[in-house]
Design an enzyme around this catalytic site. Structure first.
Site, short mmCIF file in Angstrom:
data_model
loop_
_atom_site.label_atom_id
_atom_site.label_comp_id
_atom_site.label_asym_id
_atom_site.label_seq_id
_atom_site.Cartn_x
_atom_site.Cartn_y
_atom_site.Cartn_z
CD GLU A 121 -5.24 40.14 21.44
OE1 GLU A 121 -5.21 39.83 20.24
OE2 GLU A 121 -6.07 40.95 21.93
CB CYS A 145 -9.17 42.68 15.81
SG CYS A 145 -8.33 43.14 14.26
CG HIS A 160 -5.02 42.70 18.23
ND1 HIS A 160 -5.66 41.49 18.08
CD2 HIS A 160 -4.90 43.23 16.98
CE1 HIS A 160 -5.92 41.28 16.80
NE2 HIS A 160 -5.47 42.31 16.11
#
Length: 216
Positions: A198, A88, A196
């Site tokens: 994750e 990001c 992202h």
């Protein structure tokens, strides 16, 4: 394998750390994630990950405020070629200049500027928030086996700016949001994702696993 997850007060650290541990399990490698900004820990890491949430200028200032951090990153990544992942705003900081809240100098590892999103379709809101598929625009080991295109897996985005590389070869994947949005960039031993990983479930874990396998 030792992974340095950089804590400079500007990242989604808990989720990123858990996802990196899942990726280690995915590739069957024993390892651990070290959270912090200690230059000695960074020097002994096999992989380095720089997350980032918030405004470009704020994140850049936080990074510069941590004593010895930027020098350690430059030494390990630029000089010694340690594999590095920016997430990001951590990806945006790879640029030369960020335009959010006025022009701010970035790390300069990938030539280019971070500019505001300007979707051609005016019904699309900024920030670009939510799920989107990816279109591959370049080849890279970290992209190997990932499902791209309209029928591919989705990545989770939350951003109002994106990095426009000076050189097309540094742009590895885009998303469509009223025009092409930079999704993945890479150069030398550095790679970055605007989305992202994750938070991107199966796609994100697969990308992180590829990053941990990558041996440039």
């Amino acid at each position: 394998m030792k992974i340095a997850l950089i804590d400079y007060g500007a990242g989604n650290l808990h989720s990123a750390g858990k996802a990196l541990m899942r990726a280690l399990d995915e590739i069957g490698v024993t390892g651990h994630v070290v959270l912090g900004a200690n230059p000695d820990e960074i020097a002994s890491a096999d992989r380095i990950v720089l997350p980032g949430d918030g405004a470009y200028r704020d994140c850049r200032e936080h990074l510069a405020e941590v004593d010895g951090l930027e020098d350690a990153l430059n030494e390990q990544v630029r000089v010694k070629g340690r594999p590095f992942l920016g997430i990001c705003v951590g990806m945006q900081l790879l640029s030369e200049i960020g335009e959010e809240r006025g022009e701010t100098e970035g790390l300069g590892w990938i030539p280019g500027r971070v500019v505001a999103l300007d979707p051609k379709a005016r019904h699309l809101k900024v920030p670009h928030m939510g799920w989107n598929t990816l279109r591959k625009t370049g080849e890279h080991p970290v992209l190997e086996g990932l499902p791209f295109g309209e029928k591919g897996l989705h990545a989770y985005f939350l951003h109002s700016f994106h990095l426009l590389p000076t050189h097309n070869t540094d742009l590895l994947a885009t998303a469509d949001y009223g025009g092409a949005v930079s999704a993945i960039v890479g150069r030398d031993t550095v790679i970055g994702t605007q989305f992202h990983p994750e938070k991107s479930q199966k796609l994100g874990i697969a990308l992180l696993a590829n990053f941990l396998r990558w041996a440039p």
